[in-house]
Design a protein around this motif. Structure first.
Motif, PDB file in Angstrom:
ATOM      1  N   TYR A  16       0.851  -1.184   0.000  1.00  0.00           N
ATOM      2  CA  TYR A  16       0.000   0.000   0.000  1.00  0.00           C
ATOM      3  C   TYR A  16       0.892   1.241   0.000  1.00  0.00           C
ATOM      4  O   TYR A  16       1.582   1.507   0.986  1.00  0.00           O
ATOM      5  CB  TYR A  16      -0.930  -0.015   1.227  1.00  0.00           C
ATOM      6  CG  TYR A  16      -1.750  -1.283   1.286  1.00  0.00           C
ATOM      7  CD1 TYR A  16      -3.043  -1.322   0.797  1.00  0.00           C
ATOM      8  CD2 TYR A  16      -1.184  -2.473   1.772  1.00  0.00           C
ATOM      9  CE1 TYR A  16      -3.777  -2.497   0.810  1.00  0.00           C
ATOM     10  CE2 TYR A  16      -1.911  -3.651   1.783  1.00  0.00           C
ATOM     11  CZ  TYR A  16      -3.201  -3.654   1.301  1.00  0.00           C
ATOM     12  OH  TYR A  16      -3.921  -4.826   1.304  1.00  0.00           O
ATOM     13  N   TRP A  24      -4.123   5.912   9.086  1.00  0.00           N
ATOM     14  CA  TRP A  24      -5.309   5.125   8.741  1.00  0.00           C
ATOM     15  C   TRP A  24      -6.270   5.065   9.924  1.00  0.00           C
ATOM     16  O   TRP A  24      -7.485   5.256   9.771  1.00  0.00           O
ATOM     17  CB  TRP A  24      -4.909   3.685   8.369  1.00  0.00           C
ATOM     18  CG  TRP A  24      -6.122   2.832   8.157  1.00  0.00           C
ATOM     19  CD1 TRP A  24      -6.842   2.695   7.014  1.00  0.00           C
ATOM     20  CD2 TRP A  24      -6.819   2.078   9.156  1.00  0.00           C
ATOM     21  NE1 TRP A  24      -7.937   1.890   7.233  1.00  0.00           N
ATOM     22  CE2 TRP A  24      -7.948   1.490   8.532  1.00  0.00           C
ATOM     23  CE3 TRP A  24      -6.597   1.825  10.505  1.00  0.00           C
ATOM     24  CZ2 TRP A  24      -8.849   0.677   9.231  1.00  0.00           C
ATOM     25  CZ3 TRP A  24      -7.490   1.015  11.194  1.00  0.00           C
ATOM     26  CH2 TRP A  24      -8.596   0.451  10.562  1.00  0.00           C
ATOM     27  N   LYS A  27      -8.037   8.460  10.461  1.00  0.00           N
ATOM     28  CA  LYS A  27      -8.911   8.888   9.363  1.00  0.00           C
ATOM     29  C   LYS A  27     -10.036   7.902   9.055  1.00  0.00           C
ATOM     30  O   LYS A  27     -11.152   8.309   8.717  1.00  0.00           O
ATOM     31  CB  LYS A  27      -8.076   9.112   8.102  1.00  0.00           C
ATOM     32  CG  LYS A  27      -8.862   9.689   6.934  1.00  0.00           C
ATOM     33  CD  LYS A  27      -7.952   9.974   5.749  1.00  0.00           C
ATOM     34  CE  LYS A  27      -8.747  10.511   4.565  1.00  0.00           C
ATOM     35  NZ  LYS A  27      -7.891  10.763   3.385  1.00  0.00           N
ATOM     36  N   TRP A  28      -9.765   6.604   9.180  1.00  0.00           N
ATOM     37  CA  TRP A  28     -10.721   5.588   8.767  1.00  0.00           C
ATOM     38  C   TRP A  28     -11.271   4.755   9.933  1.00  0.00           C
ATOM     39  O   TRP A  28     -12.486   4.551  10.024  1.00  0.00           O
ATOM     40  CB  TRP A  28     -10.071   4.635   7.744  1.00  0.00           C
ATOM     41  CG  TRP A  28      -9.615   5.310   6.494  1.00  0.00           C
ATOM     42  CD1 TRP A  28      -8.409   5.931   6.283  1.00  0.00           C
ATOM     43  CD2 TRP A  28     -10.349   5.460   5.281  1.00  0.00           C
ATOM     44  NE1 TRP A  28      -8.352   6.447   5.019  1.00  0.00           N
ATOM     45  CE2 TRP A  28      -9.524   6.163   4.367  1.00  0.00           C
ATOM     46  CE3 TRP A  28     -11.616   5.035   4.861  1.00  0.00           C
ATOM     47  CZ2 TRP A  28      -9.933   6.468   3.075  1.00  0.00           C
ATOM     48  CZ3 TRP A  28     -12.026   5.334   3.567  1.00  0.00           C
ATOM     49  CH2 TRP A  28     -11.190   6.047   2.695  1.00  0.00           C
ATOM     50  N   GLU A  78     -13.301  -0.235   3.279  1.00  0.00           N
ATOM     51  CA  GLU A  78     -13.575   1.071   2.657  1.00  0.00           C
ATOM     52  C   GLU A  78     -12.266   1.735   2.222  1.00  0.00           C
ATOM     53  O   GLU A  78     -12.182   2.309   1.127  1.00  0.00           O
ATOM     54  CB  GLU A  78     -14.330   1.980   3.641  1.00  0.00           C
ATOM     55  CG  GLU A  78     -15.785   1.595   3.819  1.00  0.00           C
ATOM     56  CD  GLU A  78     -16.477   2.424   4.889  1.00  0.00           C
ATOM     57  OE1 GLU A  78     -15.810   3.302   5.498  1.00  0.00           O
ATOM     58  OE2 GLU A  78     -17.673   2.200   5.125  1.00  0.00           O
ATOM     59  N   TYR A  79     -11.260   1.654   3.092  1.00  0.00           N
ATOM     60  CA  TYR A  79      -9.952   2.219   2.748  1.00  0.00           C
ATOM     61  C   TYR A  79      -9.370   1.515   1.521  1.00  0.00           C
ATOM     62  O   TYR A  79      -8.855   2.163   0.598  1.00  0.00           O
ATOM     63  CB  TYR A  79      -8.982   2.090   3.925  1.00  0.00           C
ATOM     64  CG  TYR A  79      -7.544   2.286   3.496  1.00  0.00           C
ATOM     65  CD1 TYR A  79      -7.057   3.562   3.207  1.00  0.00           C
ATOM     66  CD2 TYR A  79      -6.696   1.191   3.312  1.00  0.00           C
ATOM     67  CE1 TYR A  79      -5.750   3.737   2.763  1.00  0.00           C
ATOM     68  CE2 TYR A  79      -5.387   1.360   2.877  1.00  0.00           C
ATOM     69  CZ  TYR A  79      -4.932   2.639   2.599  1.00  0.00           C
ATOM     70  OH  TYR A  79      -3.647   2.810   2.139  1.00  0.00           O
ATOM     71  N   ARG A  80      -9.429   0.201   1.493  1.00  0.00           N
ATOM     72  CA  ARG A  80      -8.841  -0.550   0.380  1.00  0.00           C
ATOM     73  C   ARG A  80      -9.535  -0.204  -0.942  1.00  0.00           C
ATOM     74  O   ARG A  80      -8.886  -0.093  -1.981  1.00  0.00           O
ATOM     75  CB  ARG A  80      -8.888  -2.051   0.663  1.00  0.00           C
ATOM     76  CG  ARG A  80      -7.917  -2.446   1.770  1.00  0.00           C
ATOM     77  CD  ARG A  80      -7.909  -3.932   2.058  1.00  0.00           C
ATOM     78  NE  ARG A  80      -7.056  -4.198   3.230  1.00  0.00           N
ATOM     79  CZ  ARG A  80      -6.278  -5.258   3.380  1.00  0.00           C
ATOM     80  NH1 ARG A  80      -6.225  -6.166   2.437  1.00  0.00           N
ATOM     81  NH2 ARG A  80      -5.552  -5.413   4.459  1.00  0.00           N
ATOM     82  N   LYS A  81     -10.840  -0.049  -0.894  1.00  0.00           N
ATOM     83  CA  LYS A  81     -11.568   0.327  -2.116  1.00  0.00           C
ATOM     84  C   LYS A  81     -11.151   1.726  -2.579  1.00  0.00           C
ATOM     85  O   LYS A  81     -10.954   1.964  -3.778  1.00  0.00           O
ATOM     86  CB  LYS A  81     -13.079   0.259  -1.866  1.00  0.00           C
ATOM     87  CG  LYS A  81     -13.594  -1.169  -1.755  1.00  0.00           C
ATOM     88  CD  LYS A  81     -15.081  -1.203  -1.458  1.00  0.00           C
ATOM     89  CE  LYS A  81     -15.594  -2.645  -1.413  1.00  0.00           C
ATOM     90  NZ  LYS A  81     -17.035  -2.711  -1.051  1.00  0.00           N
ATOM     91  N   TRP A  82     -11.008   2.631  -1.618  1.00  0.00           N
ATOM     92  CA  TRP A  82     -10.557   3.991  -1.936  1.00  0.00           C
ATOM     93  C   TRP A  82      -9.129   3.967  -2.479  1.00  0.00           C
ATOM     94  O   TRP A  82      -8.829   4.607  -3.495  1.00  0.00           O
ATOM     95  CB  TRP A  82     -10.625   4.856  -0.675  1.00  0.00           C
ATOM     96  CG  TRP A  82     -10.026   6.221  -0.856  1.00  0.00           C
ATOM     97  CD1 TRP A  82     -10.651   7.341  -1.331  1.00  0.00           C
ATOM     98  CD2 TRP A  82      -8.675   6.614  -0.562  1.00  0.00           C
ATOM     99  NE1 TRP A  82      -9.780   8.404  -1.370  1.00  0.00           N
ATOM    100  CE2 TRP A  82      -8.553   7.987  -0.897  1.00  0.00           C
ATOM    101  CE3 TRP A  82      -7.564   5.950  -0.049  1.00  0.00           C
ATOM    102  CZ2 TRP A  82      -7.363   8.697  -0.737  1.00  0.00           C
ATOM    103  CZ3 TRP A  82      -6.373   6.647   0.104  1.00  0.00           C
ATOM    104  CH2 TRP A  82      -6.276   8.004  -0.239  1.00  0.00           C
ATOM    105  N   ALA A  83      -8.242   3.225  -1.817  1.00  0.00           N
ATOM    106  CA  ALA A  83      -6.839   3.149  -2.239  1.00  0.00           C
ATOM    107  C   ALA A  83      -6.709   2.518  -3.622  1.00  0.00           C
ATOM    108  O   ALA A  83      -5.904   2.959  -4.451  1.00  0.00           O
ATOM    109  CB  ALA A  83      -6.031   2.357  -1.214  1.00  0.00           C
ATOM    110  N   LYS A  85      -8.972   2.592  -5.999  1.00  0.00           N
ATOM    111  CA  LYS A  85      -9.486   3.580  -6.958  1.00  0.00           C
ATOM    112  C   LYS A  85      -8.433   4.632  -7.292  1.00  0.00           C
ATOM    113  O   LYS A  85      -8.357   5.127  -8.417  1.00  0.00           O
ATOM    114  CB  LYS A  85     -10.731   4.245  -6.353  1.00  0.00           C
ATOM    115  CG  LYS A  85     -11.448   5.197  -7.287  1.00  0.00           C
ATOM    116  CD  LYS A  85     -12.688   5.763  -6.615  1.00  0.00           C
ATOM    117  CE  LYS A  85     -13.370   6.790  -7.502  1.00  0.00           C
ATOM    118  NZ  LYS A  85     -14.563   7.387  -6.836  1.00  0.00           N
ATOM    119  N   HIS A  86      -7.573   4.938  -6.305  1.00  0.00           N
ATOM    120  CA  HIS A  86      -6.540   5.961  -6.490  1.00  0.00           C
ATOM    121  C   HIS A  86      -5.177   5.362  -6.869  1.00  0.00           C
ATOM    122  O   HIS A  86      -4.164   6.061  -6.857  1.00  0.00           O
ATOM    123  CB  HIS A  86      -6.413   6.814  -5.223  1.00  0.00           C
ATOM    124  CG  HIS A  86      -7.595   7.724  -5.009  1.00  0.00           C
ATOM    125  ND1 HIS A  86      -8.767   7.284  -4.428  1.00  0.00           N
ATOM    126  CD2 HIS A  86      -7.795   9.029  -5.326  1.00  0.00           C
ATOM    127  CE1 HIS A  86      -9.631   8.287  -4.376  1.00  0.00           C
ATOM    128  NE2 HIS A  86      -9.076   9.350  -4.922  1.00  0.00           N
TER     129      HIS A  86
END
Length: 221
Positions: A16, A24, A27-28, A78-83, A85-86
């Motif tokens: 990551y 993390w 924030k998450w 949720e973090y993994r999906k966001w990461a 995507k980016h």
């Protein structure tokens, strides 16, 4: 004789970019924990993750520990999906070696302290899931079975019907080494981020692992 390989996932197969555990958490993770009307600081959370405190410790705060860890895992997914995507989740360039290892007739497993959903998400992201006969993430029926407990390793041995002497754990961290040895399985450390003392074998990457495995195939481990 070597019959099975048991892979750690994070920092062994994928990583990551720019990930910071405390960042993390703030924030998450924290926002999901607060929905349970409890407050846990990062240092306490880290002790539970490392096994220095049992994962059930949060029961002392009046919250069901399974619900607590499901909240953490929701935030992690949720973090993994966001990461993803980016473009912040990366597979190491040598993961194509899994195909060669599979062709050798070895049984293959992936184990992670992350949830089943989180583990499968990153493996599917890079089309790696197809190489594994079994994949085991965090077990909500026994949350203290996370590495460095041998629980997940033993779960794999039972599922693949191999003995400890027929398997090899492949990981990057001290918890992988401890978990493997507690299950009486030998372990190879992939030294992506430096050497960790205590492993039975060391490789710099998965390409080197391939050569090691070939040399061990017809030997007693």
């Amino acid at each position: 004789m070597l019959k099975a390989l048991i892979f750690d996932v994070d920092e062994t197969l994928v990583y990551y970019e720019n990930y910071d555990g405390k960042e993390w958490f703030e924030k998450w993770g924290k926002k999901e924990i607060e929905k349970l009307n409890v407050s846990v600081d990062f240092e306490t959370y880290k002790k539970m993750v490392k096994g220095e405190l049992p994962r059930s410790w949060v029961e002392t705060l009046g919250v069901n520990h399974v619900e607590f860890w499901k909240a953490i895992d929701k935030a992690n997914l949720e973090y993994r999906k966001w990461a993803a995507k980016h473009g912040l989740i990366k597979a190491f360039p040598d993961v194509d070696v899994l195909k060669d290892l599979k062709r050798m007739g070895l049984k293959m497993a992936a184990v992670s302290n992350a949830s089943q959903d989180c583990t499968e998400f990153v493996l599917e992201l890079f089309d790696l899931k197809k190489y594994f006969d079994v994949i085991f993430g965090k077990d909500y029926s026994y949350l203290d079975g996370a590495k460095p407990s041998p629980y997940l390793i033993n779960k794999v041995l039972n599922a693949l019907r191999v003995s400890p002497k027929e398997a090899l754990v492949v990981g990057d961290s001290l918890s992988d080494i401890i978990a493997a040895h507690r299950a009486e399985v030998k372990v190879v450390q992939v030294m992506r981020f430096g050497k960790v003392e205590g492993a039975d074998y060391y490789v710099k990457d998965l390409r080197e692992l391939l050569y090691l495995v070939r040399s061990l195939m017809d030997k007693d481990l």
